[in-house]
Design an enzyme around this catalytic site. Structure first.
Site, PDB file in Angstrom:
ATOM      1  NE  ARG A 218      -4.343  -1.109  -0.190  1.00 17.50           N
ATOM      2  CZ  ARG A 218      -4.482  -2.019  -0.724  1.00 17.50           C
ATOM      3  NH1 ARG A 218      -3.584  -2.466  -1.810  1.00 17.50           N
ATOM      4  NH2 ARG A 218      -5.746  -2.626  -0.878  1.00 17.50           N
TER       5      ARG A 218
ATOM      6  CG  HIS B   9      -3.814  -0.855  -7.111  1.00 18.12           C
ATOM      7  ND1 HIS B   9      -4.036  -0.139  -6.006  1.00 18.12           N
ATOM      8  CD2 HIS B   9      -3.990  -2.029  -6.698  1.00 18.12           C
ATOM      9  CE1 HIS B   9      -4.253  -0.978  -4.905  1.00 18.12           C
ATOM     10  NE2 HIS B   9      -4.201  -2.131  -5.547  1.00 18.12           N
TER      11      HIS B   9
END
Ligand code: NAP
Length: 316
Positions: free
Chosen positions: A230, A278
């Site tokens: 993250r 992502h």
């Protein structure tokens, strides 16, 4: 008896919502699977379980009988922060297919760095014939932060490719072929040895800016970073400073504090950064992910079993 209702919560106009509904309904033939929009007042009032693709407070607050939710994703920080789910167990996605996809991505981008692809791309742009010294994989150490579902799969593929590996997590573990470190005080011992550092940690209060300037400075000169966990785990300014000084050679970043990455982010243009949108391990529609979610829902509907939820205290 009417088929039990299961709700599917996605963002408005999610282009994948229809595919998910089809895949989940096929995996749950004995249930009536409805999107929030398809559900009438009765279905919304009585639904006990929802499969959730987005933390939509308005939609989730409209489900008063909800006993638990199944996340479509492995990372659940937005669901944990959703006020409508403050007292509702959240079950995250675990799926061997997802772990394989992440292990493949970790290996692919580790090889990208190991075989100096960013430097050769740059050399070609400058029409430079510039061979670099070669060090075999067995002479290099890849460190992995996080030894959960994804970290362990990544370590197995790195070991198989011949890299030396070190791994770090909160609790002690024995991992085949890997030197393991547990707890914050041991983190520098792992960092000192890493040619390539791979972050697979979740976003929690304890991991916020874990990779700050002093910790990045523990990496050897020339080391590279892959962030697939993250964005919040990384101190962006600290990373930019280490890259600008030339101490760190390159960063492959797939996750960011703000996503999509804003157009004015310095990462876009930085010569030592590879930006990915992502994509290292998306939960693919029609995959075993639908089956994994369906299996949890089925056990609840048949036997009342709520799968082990995310630990709110730990945040993952
Ligand atoms: P997981 O099974 O919950 O494992 C998390 C690991 O992180 C565990 O080993 C845990 O330690 C460790 N950890 C957590 N907090 C820590 C701390 N403060 N200090 C040290 N270790 C800590 O999660 P997972 O399925 O492997 O997924 C990891 C993360 O990958 C997700 O949370 C998500 O953010 C990210 N992800 C990214 C993508 C993408 O496409 N980029 C896709 C899927 C997931 P213990 O073993 O000691 O508990």
């Amino acid at each position: 008896m009417p088929a039990p209702t299961v709700l599917f919560i996605s963002r408005d106009n999610d282009p994948e919502a229809g595919q998910w509904l089809t895949a989940l309904q096929a995996a749950l033939p004995q249930t009536r699977l409805l999107s929030f929009e398809q559900a009438d007042a009765d279905a919304r009032t009585t639904a006990q379980v929802a499969i959730v693709a987005v933390a939509d407070t308005d939609k989730l607050s409209a489900l008063p009988a909800l006993r638990w939710v199944q996340s479509l994703w492995a990372g659940v920080e937005s669901l944990l922060a959703c006020p409508a789910l403050a007292n509702t167990p959240i079950v995250r996605m675990t799926d061997p297919g997802l772990s394989r996809t992440m292990a493949e991505a970790v290996l692919a981008w580790t090889l990208y760095l190991h075989r100096d692809m960013p430097a050769y791309r740059q050399a070609q742009t400058n029409a430079q014939w510039a061979p670099l010294p070669y060090r075999p994989a067995g002479d290099k150490t890849v460190g992995v932060l996080g030894c959960g579902e994804l970290g362990r799969a990544a370590l197995a593929s790195l070991n198989q490719a011949g890299f030396q590996t070190r791994a770090w997590s909160r609790s002690a573990r024995t991992l085949p072929g890997t030197q393991h470190f547990a707890g914050l005080q041991t983190l520098p011992d792992l960092l000192h040895a890493c040619d390539i550092l791979v972050n697979l940690l979740p976003a929690t209060a304890a991991t916020e800016k874990l990779l700050n300037r002093p910790r990045l400075a523990c990496l050897p000169r020339g080391a590279a970073l892959i962030n697939f966990g993250r964005g919040s785990v990384l101190d962006d300014q600290a990373l930019l400073a280490e890259l600008d000084s030339g101490r760190l050679s390159h960063a492959v970043l797939d996750v960011f504090r703000d996503e999509p990455l804003p157009p004015d982010s310095p990462f876009w243009q930085h010569p030592s950064v590879t930006v990915l949108p992502h994509i290292s391990a998306p939960t693919p529609v029609h995959s075993a992910a639908a089956a994994a979610a369906a299996s949890n829902v089925r056990r609840f509907l048949q036997r009342g079993v709520i799968p082990t939820p995310v630990d709110r205290e730990r945040g993952y």
